[in-house]
Design a protein around this motif. Structure first.
Motif: not given
Length: 454
Positions: A313-340
Motif C-alpha cells: 500500500y505504501s513505501y518508506y512510511g506513508q508514501h502511497l502507491d496509487p496502483r494498489v486498490e483498495p488502499q488500507r489506511p489503517d496499515l499505512v498509518a503504522r508503516a515503519i520507515v526502514p533504517d537505511y
C-alpha cells in the motif's frame, strides 16, 4: 520539496499496449527516463522524487560476458581472488563450524505465463543471465591443507527444490527450499548427506512463486528459524489472495514447525542476520518497481516484532502507491520507515554482519551487502558489494563501495554478486551467479595468491 514528500503522480507515460508484444521493443526504447544521483538515496533520509506510472516500464540490461583474466576490484588494503570456479548459478553461501563452505547452486522454478509482461520478464532475465540451469544442489568445499584454497569438493545435498537459505542448529541442517523448510541430520566432517530430509514446515510456493528465494537464519539461542518470504507479484497484480502470508518474515518454531508472521509488508526480504551486539534481527529487502528510476529505494532495516513495512500500500512510511486498490489506511498509518536506504533497484541479495579479524579493523562491527544490480533504470545501479558502518548496533555513516568491477565500462557484466558469508579465517566470501565463481576478499597479500579450485 521535503526529502520525504512526494508530488502528485506524473501523467502516464509510454502509452504502449501491454498486449502488443510486437511493439515491445519500441515501447521500451521510448521510456528513456534517466535516474538521478544514486548517492542521494543512500542512508537514513533518501531523496524520494515524484513517482511515474507506466504501462510498460523502461528496461536496461547488462549483457553477461566472461571474466577471462579479469577479477572484481577492491580498494587498497584488500585483495580478491577466485576461491573456486565452475559452478552452476551459485546463489548463497554458508560456512560450517569446521570451516567447510556450502555453496547453494539454485534457480527458481519455471514461472507460468499469464500476461505479456511475463514474457518480457522472462526475456529480461534470460538476457541478464538469470535464467540459468537450476542444478538444485549444495556443493561442499573443504581446504584440507590450510593453503586457503579448497582441495576437496563434493555434492553435499542434491535433488532439492530451488533451495536458497541454509542454517545449522546442533546436529541438524535446515534448508529453505522454495516451498518448504527441510531438516537433515548432520555430523561434523561429513562431505555428503545421504539420509532423507524431514519437512519441518511448508512455505508459500507455486504455482506463481514470483519471488522464489527463501532466506533463512536461526535465532541466537537456536530455538527459532526466521524465513524471508517474498511477495507473489510486484504490487498485487496477481490478486491480493495470491499474497497470503507472503511479503513477510516468518518465525518458525524449530521443534514443532509452527509459525507466525513476525513482520509483514516487506516486499522481498532476501537476507536475514542477527546483529551480534544487540542480537536484533536485520533484513535487506528488494522494493517495488515500475514507478520510476529513483523509486523505490531498496533497504537495510532492523525488524520489529509485529512491524508492518508498507508493501503493497505504501513505501518508506506513508508514501502511497496509487496502483494498489483498495488502499488500507489503517496499515499505512503504522508503516515503519526502514533504517537505511541502499538506493533504487540495486537488488540486494546478500547480507553479512562482520565480526572477523582478517579484514582491516575499520570493517569490524559493520555490514556487507551485495547488490545484484538493476534492470530498469539508466544508468545501471548496483552490481557491487558495499559496506555499511555500524555503531551501537545501528548504521552509522555512508555506505562504502568495497567490491566493484562486476560491471565494465560498456555496461556488460562479468558477474553479479549474490550470497555473502564470512569464512573461518574472517575473509569475505561472495557468490557470483553469472560468473559462476565464489570470490574471496581478504587483507592485502603478503604471499602470492593461490589459484582457484576447479
Amino acid at each position: 520539496m521535503n526529502r520525504r514528500s512526494i508530488q502528485r503522480p506524473a501523467k502516464l507515460k509510454c502509452l504502449a499496449t501491454a498486449s502488443a508484444i510486437a511493439v515491445a521493443g519500441l515501447a521500451l526504447a521510448s521510456c528513456d527516463d534517466a535516474g538521478g544521483n544514486p548517492a542521494m538515496q543512500v542512508g537514513a533520509n533518501p531523496v524520494l522524487p515524484a513517482l511515474q506510472q507506466y504501462l510498460l516500464p523502461p528496461i536496461r540490461i547488462a549483457p553477461p560476458v566472461p571474466w577471462g583474466n579479469d577479477t572484481p576490484k577492491v580498494p587498497p588494503g584488500l585483495q580478491i581472488h577466485a576461491l573456486a570456479t565452475g559452478f552452476e548459478h551459485p546463489r548463497s553461501l554458508y560456512v560450517l563450524p569446521n570451516g567447510d563452505i556450502l555453496v547453494v547452486e539454485s534457480n527458481g522454478p519455471k514461472a507460468p505465463v499469464f500476461r505479456p509482461k511475463d514474457i518480457i520478464t522472462a526475456w529480461v532475465e534470460t538476457s541478464a543471465g538469470a535464467r540459468a540451469k537450476a542444478p538444485n544442489r549444495i556443493t561442499l568445499l573443504r581446504d584440507t591443507n590450510g593453503d586457503g584454497i579448497p582441495d576437496e569438493r563434493t555434492v553435499f545435498l542434491d535433488h532439492l527444490n530451488s533451495p536458497f537459505g541454509v542454517a545449522l542448529v546442533g546436529h541438524f541442517l535446515y534448508v529453505a527450499d522454495t516451498d518448504a523448510i527441510v531438516r537433515y541430520p548432520y555430523q561434523d566432517g561429513e562431505t555428503a548427506i545421504t539420509a532423507p530430509g524431514v519437512k519441518l514446515t511448508d512455505l508459500p510456493g507455486g504455482p506463481i512463486d514470483h519471488h522464489w528465494t527463501k532466506s533463512l537464519v536461526a535465532s541466537p539461542d537456536g530455538s527459532k528459524l526466521y524465513v524471508g518470504v517474498g511477495s507473489n507479484s510486484n504490487v498485487t497484480e496477481n490478486g491480493i489472495e495470491a499474497e497470503h502470508e507472503r511479503a513477510a518474515i516468518w518465525e518458525v518454531d524449530i521443534e514443532t514447525g509452527a509459525h507466525r508472521i513476525y513482520a509483514s509488508g516487506v516486499r522481498n526480504p532476501t537476507g536475514l542476520q542477527f546483529e551480534p551486539e544487540t542480537k536484533k534481527l536485520w533484513a535487506i529487502a528488494n522494493e517495488r518497481d515500475e514507478i520510476g528510476p529513483d523509486l523505490v529505494p531498496d533497504y537495510l532495516t532492523s525488524v520489529q516484532d509485529g512491524g508492518f513495512y508498507g508493501w503493497p500500500y505504501s513505501y518508506y512510511g506513508q508514501h502511497l502507491d496509487p496502483r494498489v486498490e483498495p488502499q488500507r489506511p489503517d496499515l499505512v498509518a503504522r508503516a515503519i520507515v526502514p533504517d537505511y536506504a541502499l538506493s533504487s533497484h540495486v537488488a540486494p541479495l546478500g547480507l553479512a554482519m562482520y565480526m572477523g579479524t582478517e579484514l582491516p579493523a575499520s570493517y569490524r562491527g559493520g555490514t556487507f551487502v551485495s547488490e545484484h544490480g538493476s534492470w530498469d533504470r539508466t544508468p545501471l545501479n548496483g552490481y557491487k558489494v558495499v559496506f555499511v558502518p555500524f555503531a551501537n548496533g545501528k548504521p552509522s555513516g555512508v555506505a562504502q563501495d568495497v567490491v566493484t568491477g562486476f560491471l565494465d565500462g560498456d555496461n556488460h557484466t562479468h558477474g553479479r554478486p549474490v550470497g555473502l558469508a564470512v569464512d573461518r579465517r574472517g575473509a569475505l566470501l561472495i557468490a557470483d551467479d553469472v560468473g559462476n565463481t565464489v570470490w574471496r576478499v581478504s587483507s592485502a597479500p603478503t604471499t602470492p595468491v593461490p589459484k582457484p579450485a576447479q
